[in-house]
Design an enzyme around this catalytic site. Structure first.
Site, short mmCIF file in Angstrom:
data_model
loop_
_atom_site.label_atom_id
_atom_site.label_comp_id
_atom_site.label_asym_id
_atom_site.label_seq_id
_atom_site.Cartn_x
_atom_site.Cartn_y
_atom_site.Cartn_z
N GLU A 140 0.60 -1.32 0.09
CA GLU A 140 0.08 0.03 0.05
C GLU A 140 0.95 1.23 -0.04
O GLU A 140 0.49 2.23 0.97
CB GLU A 140 -0.99 -0.11 1.14
N ASN A 159 2.30 -5.18 -3.27
CA ASN A 159 0.90 -5.58 -2.93
C ASN A 159 0.13 -4.27 -2.67
O ASN A 159 0.41 -3.16 -2.00
CB ASN A 159 0.76 -6.36 -1.56
N HIS A 179 -10.54 -5.97 -2.54
CA HIS A 179 -11.49 -5.94 -1.59
C HIS A 179 -12.55 -5.09 -2.17
O HIS A 179 -12.41 -3.79 -2.38
CB HIS A 179 -11.04 -4.95 -0.37
N GLU A 239 -6.28 -10.43 -1.41
CA GLU A 239 -7.18 -10.43 -0.26
C GLU A 239 -8.60 -10.16 -0.63
O GLU A 239 -9.40 -9.44 -0.10
CB GLU A 239 -6.78 -9.18 0.42
N ASP A 257 -12.41 -10.20 -1.19
CA ASP A 257 -13.68 -10.23 -0.42
C ASP A 257 -14.67 -9.26 -1.15
O ASP A 257 -14.15 -8.36 -1.70
CB ASP A 257 -13.56 -9.96 1.10
#
Ligand code: XIL
Length: 299
Positions: A127, A169, A206, A235, A237
């Site tokens: 990030e 990432n 996400h 990740e 979702d």
């Protein structure tokens, strides 16, 4: 069949999940983990505040619980994460300049050396880009040590564990036309052209609903892959777990040879950091949701 076995049959891909050490004593949890997945990412246990709570005092107990559980079942481990602006211990938050740069490099070296041979992929840097729409770096104490902090972290990680795959990432890097995606793309292109060691890019993914999954996601995956790096969905979702979006994400990864796998950010909805949004593949009581069947059918 299972998610992990089906992914493995698609050119050796992984299907992973975030794992919390505190849940390994919950047999309903480990029953699903052990049956369905062939990769794990410690959800918090390898972050800087967990592994170096006091400067130069390293604690690996919880991380090792996960690594031992996973490797004992032949699962691969994604290390997450060596350098990040968030979840820094207090001592690191208060450092700046050369002292911070050296502390960061020491952290990367110590942790990557400790897990050498046990971690397949490291999220070396997490990030580092801003959401402000101009493609700039995120302001942070690490960024203020100099723009070269990311490549310095990757070089230190390569030296410490030459066999680990080193990944960058980030989130909001899904839409190919967004400034943030383009900025990460240019950084990876620059690293490849100058020989900075980087092997993979993780797209956190996400999604806040079916509609935030962009129709050009496959273009994003294939564009990064064309730079000569592997691409991972790290990740995943999706709010309310819509079957169409889960199917599309799975098909997009399968369509790109260098998309080597998908990790969901937790097992049951009750395990999710966004548990109020029911974004995962298993219900809170461990049942398979419609999205689970969609993913398994696509795999
Ligand atoms: C989240 C965890 O799921 C939470 O348990 C924790 O409180 C905060 O961090 N991007 C990342 C992950 O890279 O490390 C974050 O994990 C979710 C967003």
């Amino acid at each position: 069949t299972t998610l992990g076995a089906s992914a493995a049959a698609r050119d050796g891909r992984f299907f992973g999940t975030a794992v919390a050490a505190s849940r390994l004593s919950d047999t309903a949890y480990t029953t699903i983990l052990d049956r369905e997945f062939n990769a794990v990412t410690p959800e918090n246990e390898m972050k800087i505040d967990a592994t170096e709570p006091n400067q130069n005092q390293f604690t690996y107990t919880n991380a090792e619980r996960i690594v031992t559980h996973a490797r004992g079942l032949g699962m691969q481990v994604r290390g997450h994460t060596l350098a990040w602006h968030s979840q820094q211990p207090g001592w690191m938050q208060s450092l700046s300049g050369t002292a911070l740069r050296n502390a960061m490099l020491n952290h990367v070296t110590q942790v990557a050396t400790h897990f050498r041979g046990q971690v397949t992929w490291w999220d070396v840097v997490n990030e580092a880009f801003s959401d402000n729409g101009d493609g700039s770096r995120r302001d942070s104490n690490l960024q203020r040590t100099g723009n070269d902090w990311i490549e310095a972290a990757f070089r230190a990680a390569r030296t410490a564990d030459p066999d680990a795959k080193l990944c960058y990432n980030d989130y909001n890097t899904d839409n190919w036309s967004s400034a943030k995606t383009q900025a990460v793309y240019r950084m990876v292109q620059d690293f490849k052209s100058r020989g900075v060691p980087i092997d993979c890019v993780g797209l956190q993914s996400h999604f806040t609903g079916g509609s935030s999954y962009p129709s050009n996601y496959r273009t994003t995956l294939s564009s990064f892959a064309a730079l000569g790096v592997d691409v991972h969905i790290t990740e995943l979702d999706i709010t309310n777990a819509p079957t169409a979006a889960y199917t599309n994400v799975t098909n997009d990864c399968l369509a790109v040879a260098r998309c080597k796998g998908i990790t969901v950010w937790g097992i049951r909805d009750s395990d999710s950091w966004r548990s109020g949004e029911s974004p995962l593949l298993f219900t809170s009581s461990g049942g398979k949701k419609a999205a689970y069947t969609s993913v398994l059918t696509a795999l």
